[in-house]
Structures are given as structure tokens and as C-alpha cells.
Scaffold this motif. Structure first.
Motif, PDB file in Angstrom:
ATOM      1  N   ALA A 101      39.759-128.101  50.543  1.00 40.51           N
ATOM      2  CA  ALA A 101      39.779-129.454  51.107  1.00 40.51           C
ATOM      3  C   ALA A 101      41.060-129.695  51.896  1.00 40.51           C
ATOM      4  N   ILE A 102      40.936-130.524  52.956  1.00 41.16           N
ATOM      5  CA  ILE A 102      42.085-130.922  53.770  1.00 41.16           C
ATOM      6  C   ILE A 102      42.092-132.439  53.853  1.00 41.16           C
ATOM      7  N   MET A 103      43.234-133.033  53.494  1.00 37.12           N
ATOM      8  CA  MET A 103      43.401-134.485  53.528  1.00 37.12           C
ATOM      9  C   MET A 103      44.643-134.795  54.354  1.00 37.12           C
ATOM     10  N   SER A 104      44.423-135.304  55.580  1.00 37.80           N
ATOM     11  CA  SER A 104      45.558-135.458  56.483  1.00 37.80           C
ATOM     12  C   SER A 104      45.144-136.260  57.704  1.00 37.80           C
ATOM     13  N   HIS A 105      46.144-136.776  58.405  1.00 44.39           N
ATOM     14  CA  HIS A 105      45.904-137.261  59.757  1.00 44.39           C
ATOM     15  C   HIS A 105      45.555-136.066  60.645  1.00 44.39           C
ATOM     16  N   THR A 106      45.057-136.340  61.809  1.00 44.45           N
ATOM     17  CA  THR A 106      44.784-135.288  62.781  1.00 44.45           C
ATOM     18  C   THR A 106      46.080-134.565  63.135  1.00 44.45           C
ATOM     19  N   SER A 107      46.041-133.229  63.084  1.00 46.56           N
ATOM     20  CA  SER A 107      47.255-132.453  63.337  1.00 46.56           C
ATOM     21  C   SER A 107      46.898-131.014  63.688  1.00 46.56           C
ATOM     22  N   TYR A 108      47.846-130.335  64.303  1.00 48.85           N
ATOM     23  CA  TYR A 108      47.697-128.911  64.593  1.00 48.85           C
ATOM     24  C   TYR A 108      47.460-128.139  63.304  1.00 48.85           C
ATOM     25  N   GLU A 109      48.158-128.531  62.237  1.00 48.13           N
ATOM     26  CA  GLU A 109      48.032-127.824  60.960  1.00 48.13           C
ATOM     27  C   GLU A 109      46.614-127.913  60.412  1.00 48.13           C
ATOM     28  N   TRP A 110      45.941-129.051  60.609  1.00 47.09           N
ATOM     29  CA  TRP A 110      44.558-129.173  60.129  1.00 47.09           C
ATOM     30  C   TRP A 110      43.684-128.128  60.812  1.00 47.09           C
ATOM     31  N   THR A 111      43.770-128.042  62.146  1.00 50.28           N
ATOM     32  CA  THR A 111      42.957-127.067  62.870  1.00 50.28           C
ATOM     33  C   THR A 111      43.305-125.648  62.436  1.00 50.28           C
ATOM     34  N   LEU A 112      44.578-125.373  62.237  1.00 48.28           N
ATOM     35  CA  LEU A 112      45.005-124.053  61.773  1.00 48.28           C
ATOM     36  C   LEU A 112      44.373-123.729  60.414  1.00 48.28           C
ATOM     37  N   LEU A 113      44.398-124.679  59.488  1.00 53.94           N
ATOM     38  CA  LEU A 113      43.826-124.455  58.160  1.00 53.94           C
ATOM     39  C   LEU A 113      42.310-124.344  58.220  1.00 53.94           C
ATOM     40  N   ASP A 114      41.674-125.107  59.097  1.00 52.68           N
ATOM     41  CA  ASP A 114      40.229-124.975  59.303  1.00 52.68           C
ATOM     42  C   ASP A 114      39.880-123.531  59.656  1.00 52.68           C
ATOM     43  N   PHE A 115      40.531-123.002  60.676  1.00 51.96           N
ATOM     44  CA  PHE A 115      40.208-121.652  61.141  1.00 51.96           C
ATOM     45  C   PHE A 115      40.609-120.588  60.127  1.00 51.96           C
ATOM     46  N   ALA A 116      41.676-120.834  59.378  1.00 54.44           N
ATOM     47  CA  ALA A 116      42.055-119.887  58.326  1.00 54.44           C
ATOM     48  C   ALA A 116      40.984-119.829  57.241  1.00 54.44           C
ATOM     49  N   ALA A 117      40.497-121.007  56.824  1.00 53.84           N
ATOM     50  CA  ALA A 117      39.444-121.049  55.802  1.00 53.84           C
ATOM     51  C   ALA A 117      38.176-120.383  56.306  1.00 53.84           C
ATOM     52  N   TRP A 118      37.793-120.692  57.548  1.00 54.32           N
ATOM     53  CA  TRP A 118      36.587-120.066  58.112  1.00 54.32           C
ATOM     54  C   TRP A 118      36.737-118.550  58.188  1.00 54.32           C
ATOM     55  N   SER A 119      37.931-118.087  58.484  1.00 50.96           N
ATOM     56  CA  SER A 119      38.151-116.647  58.653  1.00 50.96           C
ATOM     57  C   SER A 119      37.951-115.861  57.366  1.00 50.96           C
ATOM     58  N   VAL A 120      38.140-116.511  56.212  1.00 58.66           N
ATOM     59  CA  VAL A 120      37.943-115.801  54.938  1.00 58.66           C
ATOM     60  C   VAL A 120      36.611-116.164  54.295  1.00 58.66           C
ATOM     61  N   GLY A 121      35.751-116.846  55.069  1.00 58.44           N
ATOM     62  CA  GLY A 121      34.437-117.209  54.552  1.00 58.44           C
ATOM     63  C   GLY A 121      34.439-118.408  53.645  1.00 58.44           C
ATOM     64  N   ALA A 122      35.570-119.122  53.568  1.00 54.53           N
ATOM     65  CA  ALA A 122      35.646-120.331  52.743  1.00 54.53           C
ATOM     66  C   ALA A 122      35.039-121.513  53.496  1.00 54.53           C
ATOM     67  N   VAL A 123      34.900-122.616  52.793  1.00 53.86           N
ATOM     68  CA  VAL A 123      34.239-123.800  53.347  1.00 53.86           C
ATOM     69  C   VAL A 123      35.215-124.976  53.317  1.00 53.86           C
ATOM     70  N   PRO A 124      35.815-125.341  54.459  1.00 56.73           N
ATOM     71  CA  PRO A 124      36.711-126.498  54.464  1.00 56.73           C
ATOM     72  C   PRO A 124      35.944-127.801  54.254  1.00 56.73           C
ATOM     73  N   VAL A 125      36.506-128.662  53.430  1.00 61.73           N
ATOM     74  CA  VAL A 125      35.924-129.973  53.119  1.00 61.73           C
ATOM     75  C   VAL A 125      36.919-131.027  53.591  1.00 61.73           C
ATOM     76  N   SER A 126      36.456-131.967  54.396  1.00 67.52           N
ATOM     77  CA  SER A 126      37.370-132.958  54.965  1.00 67.52           C
ATOM     78  C   SER A 126      37.475-134.192  54.079  1.00 67.52           C
ATOM     79  N   ILE A 127      38.699-134.720  53.967  1.00 67.75           N
ATOM     80  CA  ILE A 127      38.961-135.962  53.234  1.00 67.75           C
ATOM     81  C   ILE A 127      39.815-136.853  54.132  1.00 67.75           C
ATOM     82  N   TYR A 128      39.377-138.080  54.361  1.00 68.07           N
ATOM     83  CA  TYR A 128      40.170-139.005  55.162  1.00 68.07           C
ATOM     84  C   TYR A 128      41.512-139.277  54.490  1.00 68.07           C
ATOM     85  N   GLU A 129      42.544-139.387  55.322  1.00 68.51           N
ATOM     86  CA  GLU A 129      43.892-139.608  54.781  1.00 68.51           C
ATOM     87  C   GLU A 129      44.010-140.963  54.096  1.00 68.51           C
TER      88      GLU A 129
END
Length: 625
Positions: A101-129
Motif C-alpha cells: 500500500a502507498i499513502m501519500s500526496h502525489t509525488s515522484y516517489e509514489w510513481t517510483l514505488l508503483d513501478f517497483a511493486a509492479w516489477s516484482v509482481g506485487a500489487v500496489p494498493v492506493s490510500i488517500y493521504e
């Protein structure tokens, strides 16, 4: 004040003639897909292709300080950062299919973590800040989240008590160098461990779970696959009408919508595929400075942003001669845009007037939007015909679209060459739209979600017997297959006289007035239609000054006869869109605005109608007393 419905003759069409006629009304429309995608494609595969094509080209720009500038990040550097973070996730024990899960305002780090999770076959879950402790608990436990990334320590405090419950094991804080921590953890993990997992992904793999913000009840987790996103970005970017907006060198967009929302998640993947450069800012609070610093060529936003731009320009014009010049220039822009839809086009006199208005007014507005903006995509609610014509008249074409979380964002959208202002466009490439017998909009296509997480009953109820997704929205298709949304089925008001009223058209028109923040139309089982209205505290001081009225608080303005008279005039204009039986006869002005902070708005800025009607029942009754 802005209108909300209307249309124009299309400039051409790429839609297939998939048409069903009933009493002369079009019931179905389709647009064929134009992109090619194979079963083994995935979101990290899209990044890999971007790097292979142009490793040293800029893929993102990172903000150096609030409004002061942006620095480029190449595709190669971003991919290296994604790989390092992905190896850190493996070191934390995250396995394919597990949730992060990622809980944050919109940021470069969010996109980075999204792609990192996708790269290992994980499933990112979004949570509003802005989510509450109970909302965080529901999402983390329902989705069985293994790792939570939060923006700051305060958000971490909401998630940390859940460690040991369900699957949660780790909470990492972005502001406390969570990304650097991942890099350290994964230093000894072989690169091949990541590439092996990426290669195992395909279109059917689960990509994310996005919890609908919901205006009632607990949110449902919408499961979107890699194929849902891949089909959207490939069909959109490769579409000859839409590609001129998002594809190629020089295309740039500034993302300020919440990445917890499906619209923004779609945009981040779209830009990686299309070759556009994207930058992140946390919100729209410093939007003018951010736009000036980044200078986007296209923008994606909700209608309220465009309303704010117009109202701010109107307010800044002041009073007297300057105000008259702005109002004249606005009328010229609208007339010019409408003339573009006629066979003869704008007259010579109208072109001359527009040139003068551009020098006096338009160039200032365009400069405030960055100075290089050609297109804007509006979604999340109706934009309004008058506002659409205004922006096209000054030089920015606003492409209004329609979609839901369950379809990965867009399902219909206006596109260059395929524009009818006042509609939400023809079906998105690869999409079919049908109008059911009860007026509901139904959707089919490779972008439609696979189901609600852990909720087979809700999933079954979301589709009709023929496999069409039931949106819950009411709409019509015109003769060219362009969709108009007329309201939500569950929000239809039935008056005591038996008249069915869709509140959206009235609410949207009235909300276009600079004094108005939110509107809730009421009248279920009542003798006539009324409305609860809240005031825009930001716009109020400037509006009062422009009308040479003394400064006053929201509480004072809510009972001031001059303010109420202005609102009555706005109601009269809004009523022009409906029959007398559907018109607003009386309003009550509240001193409490509806916001996300006080719980009356969802994170996607939709009013929680049921909660408002419950908490303001006395105010509703006062309309009819």
C-alpha cells in the motif's frame, strides 16, 4: 455561470457503425481498438520498452522546490531506481501477488514505488493521504496488505497499530528515506530476481486494487489488471486522434491529481508509454506557480479546476471598465468557439474581435496556465458547455471525458477531430457503450475491471446477463455515438407530484457561480425542488470587493440580502436548463461548506449526498416549512 449540456457536429469519426435503433434513438456505439498488445505485455514491460527506445531521454522532471523549477530524470536513471527499490521489496519478503500500500500526496516517489511493486509482481494498493484511521484499517485488512509506505510520520501512526493484524509486517515512511532504505535492503539481491518476476507477468495479472471513495457505505476494492492498463494506454496513445495530445517529443504534463485516484494512475502509465514527460506536484494549491515553472502542453484535471481558473480571472478583472472588458472578451471567446461548429466558421468581424480580446485578456489567462498549453482533459464530473466553449475560444481545447474506477479511468472521451462540446465524447478506442432500457450506461471492453476484491456478490451484481458492466450512470447517445451523462440512477429525485428529476444538471450549473462552492438539490417526495448551497470562502472576499460590498464572513454573507439576490439570479439561470417542474424554487444557504476534511466530500470531491441529507435534515425541512 456555466451551462452544462450541449453538443456539436463531429469533424469526422473513427467509430464503427455498431448501432442499435429503437424509436429513432441510438442505443449502442463502439470504437475499434487501434493498438496491438500481446498476452505477455505488462506495465513494467512498458517501462522497459521506453528505456530501450530512448535511455537518455527525459521521462520525468522532479520539482526542486515549491514552484521554483524542475530537474530532468532520464528513463535509464528512473529504471535503475525502480530496480533498486524492487530488490528492496524482495528483501522485505514481498512475494508475487502480495499487496503493497502507498499513502501519500502525489509525488515522484509514489510513481517510483508503483513501478517497483509492479516489477516484482506485487500489487500496489492506493490510500488517500486524507484517509481516517478506520479507512486505513479497512483497506489494509481487506486487501491483506504486507507493506505500507506512508508520506510522513503522522500517516505512519495510523498504519503501525495494524502490524501483526492480517498480513501487515512493515510500515516505511517516505519522508524518512524509505526509498534509500529499500536500496540498502536490496543491495545483495540479484537483478535477475526482479527480471524473472517481471517476465512472469502478463495481461491477466492483477496490477492494483483501488478502493472506490464511495458516497455511501464501505468502499469496495476494484481489481484492475495489467491488461486493463495496457489496453487503455496502447489504444489511447496509438489512436490517431488522441496521439497528437500525448505522444512524442515536447509533450509534457503536470500531475497534481491524487495518485490514489484511478485517473492519475492511468496518466502515469500513459506518459511512460506515449513518450511524454511528466512532473508531480502534491496538489493544486500552488498551481499557477507550478504551471509557470513546468509549462505543460496538456493537462488533466477535474472540472472544478477549470471553474476556478475562469472564476479567478473574472474576479481579478475587478469592477468597472476592466470587468466589462473581461465579460466582453468571454462572450467573444464563446461566440468564436460556437462559430467553429458552423459550416461557414467565424466571421471576419468575430476574428477581429477575438484578436483584440486575445491581446487584452486571453494571453494573461494562457500565461497563468503555463503559456504552452494546447489541450486539457477534464474528467470526474460534467465540465459545462459554456466553459468548454470559453476555453476553446481562448486557445485551449478541453477534451471532456467520462469513466469510473471500474474501467481504469476513461471509457468515452472527446479527441482532436472528434469533439462535441457538451458531451463526454464517443467511446474510447477499444470500447463499446450501450444504453439500457432504464437509461443506464453499460460498458464493454478490455479495460473493464475483473471484479471487486473478496466480494463476488457485488461483482456479479455489477454486470448484466450479457456481460456488460452496469455503471449506475444515466445517459444518452446522439446520432454520432457521442455520450451525454444526465445523472446517477440512485440519485434521481421523485417529487410528490411524481416528477423524476436528475439533480446533476442543476447542481453543476449553479456550482459554476463564483460565490458557490457546493450544491445539493433536494425534493424527494416534496412538492417542489429546492437546494442546499454552500459559499466559496476563497472567492467571497474578491466577489464582495468587485461588487463594492463591505467585507463579511461566510456566516454574514449567508444572510445578506445582496448576496442572496445574486444567488437567486444564479438559480434563475440554472433553471433555464430544465422544465418548470424540475426547476429550483427555493434555496437554503449553509454556513458550513462540504469538504473532505469534515467528511462531506469523498477524496474524489464528490458530495456524500446521503450524509448531507441526514445531517442537514432540519435545513432541508426549512425549505418546505
Amino acid at each position: 455561470m456555466t451551462g452544462r449540456r450541449g453538443g456539436r457536429k463531429s469533424e469526422g469519426t473513427t467509430m464503427a457503425e455498431t448501432v442499435s435503433e429503437q424509436a429513432g434513438v441510438r442505443r449502442e456505439a463502439s470504437t475499434p481498438g487501434v493498438g496491438k498488445f500481446e498476452p505477455g505485455m505488462s506495465i513494467p514491460g512498458i517501462l522497459r520498452e521506453r528505456v530501450a527506445k530512448d535511455p537518455e531521454g527525459t521521462i520525468f522532471e522532479r520539482q526542486t522546490a515549491l514552484g521554483s523549477g524542475f530537474v530532468p530524470v532520464t528513463a535509464r536513471v528512473f529504471a535503475e531506481e525502480v530496480l533498486a527499490a524492487a530488490k528492496g521489496l524482495i528483501a522485505l519478503g514481498v512475494r508475487p501477488g502480495e499487496r503493497v500500500a502507498i499513502m501519500s500526496h502525489t509525488s515522484y516517489e509514489w510513481t517510483l514505488l508503483d513501478f517497483a511493486a509492479w516489477s516484482v509482481g506485487a500489487v500496489p494498493v492506493s490510500i488517500y493521504e486524507t484517509s481516517s484511521a478506520s479507512q486505513v484499517e479497512w483497506i489494509v485488512t481487506d486487501a491483506e496488505v504486507r507493506v505500507v509506505f506512508t508520506e510522513n510520520r503522522a500517516q505512519a501512526a495510523l498504519a503501525e497499530p495494524l502490524i501483526g493484524q492480517a498480513a501487515l509486517e512493515h510500515v516505511l515512511v517516505i519522508a524518512e528515506d524509505a526509498v534509500s532504505r529499500l536500496r540498502e535492503l536490496g543491495a545483495d539481491v540479484p537483478d535477475a530476481d526482479v527480471t524473472t518476476r517481471t517476465a512472469a507477468l502478463g495481461l491477466d495479472a492483477l496490477a492494483t486494487i483501488i478502493y472506490t471513495s464511495g458516497t455511501t457505505g464501505r468502499p469496495k476494492g476494484v481489481e484492475l489488471t495489467h491488461g486493463n492498463f495496457v489496453s487503455l494506454v496502447v489504444n489511447g496513445s496509438d489512436d490517431p486522434n488522441f496521439s497528437m495530445v500525448v505522444r512524442g517529443a515536447g509533450k509534457r504534463t503536470l500531475l497534481f491529481m491524487p495518485l490514489a485516484h484511478v485517473f492519475a494512475r492511468f496518466v502515469e502509465v500513459l506518459c511512460v508509454y506515449s513518450g511524454a514527460v511528466m512532473a508531480h506536484v502534491p496538489d493544486a494549491k500552488n498551481l499557477v506557480a507550478d504551471l509557470a515553472a513546468f509549462r505543460p502542453t496538456f493537462l488533466l484535471a477535474v472540472p472544478r479546476v477549470f471553474e476556478k481558473v475562469y472564476n479567478a480571472a473574472d474576479a481579478k478583472a475587478g469592477s468597472g471598465a476592466q470587468k466589462r472588458v473581461f465579460r466582453w472578451a468571454a462572450k467573444v471567446a464563446i461566440a468564436y468557439s460556437r462559430a467553429l461548429d458552423t459550416p461557414e466558421g467565424p466571421s471576419r468581424a468575430l476574428k477581429t474581435q477575438r484578436a483584440l480580446a486575445s491581446r487584452l485578456v486571453y494571453r494573461k489567462i494562457l500565461a497563468a496556465m503555463g503559456g504552452t498549453l494546447d489541450y486539457a482533459v477534464s474528467g470526474g464530473g460534467p465540465l459545462g458547455e459554456r466553459l468548454g466553449h470559453f476555453f476553446r475560444g481562448i486557445g485551449v481545447v478541453v477534451l471532456e471525458g467520462y469513466g469510473l474506477t471500474e474501467v481504469g479511468a476513461p471509457t468515452t472521451v472527446n479527441r482532436p477531430g472528434l469533439v462535441k462540446i457538451g458531451t463526454v465524447g464517443p467511446p474510447y478506442p477499444g470500447t463499446s457503450v450501450r444504453i439500457a432500457d432504464d437509461g443506464q450506461v453499460l460498458v464493454k471492453g478490455p479495460h473493464v475491471f475483473r471484479g471487486y476484491h473478496g466480494n463476488p456478490e457485488a461483482t456479479a451484481a455489477a454486470f448484466d446477463p450479457d456481460g456488460w458492466f452496469i455503471t449506475g450512470d444515466l445517459g444518452t447517445l446522439d446520432e454520432d455515438g457521442y455520450l451525454r451523462i444526465t445523472g446517477r440512477k440512485k440519485e434521481i429525485i421523485v417529487t410528490a407530484g411524481g416528477k423524476n428529476v436528475a439533480p446533476a444538471v442543476l447542481e453543476d450549473r449553479l456550482r459554476g457561480h463564483p460565490l458557490v462552492s457546493q450544491v445539493v438539490v433536494v425534493g424527494d417526495n416534496k412538492p417542489f425542488i429546492g437546494a442546499l448551497v454552500t459559499l466559496d470562502a476563497e472567492m467571497l472576499p474578491q466577489w464582495l470587493a468587485n461588487h463594492r460590498l463591505p467585507a463579511m464572513t461566510v456566516e454574514q454573507a449567508a444572510t445578506d440580502e445582496r448576496v442572496l439576490a445574486a444567488l437567486d439570479r444564479a438559480v434563475t439561470r440554472a433553471n433555464e436548463a430544465v422544465s418548470r417542474a424540475e426547476s429550483i424554487r427555493k434555496i437554503t444557504v449553509l454556513t458550513t461548506d462540504f469538504t473532505e476534511a469534515n467528511g462531506y466530500l469523498t477524496p474524489s470531491l464528490k458530495v456524500k449526498r446521503a450524509l448531507v441529507l441526514k445531517d442537514f435534515a432540519a435545513e432541508v425541512e426549512s425549505i418546505y416549512s
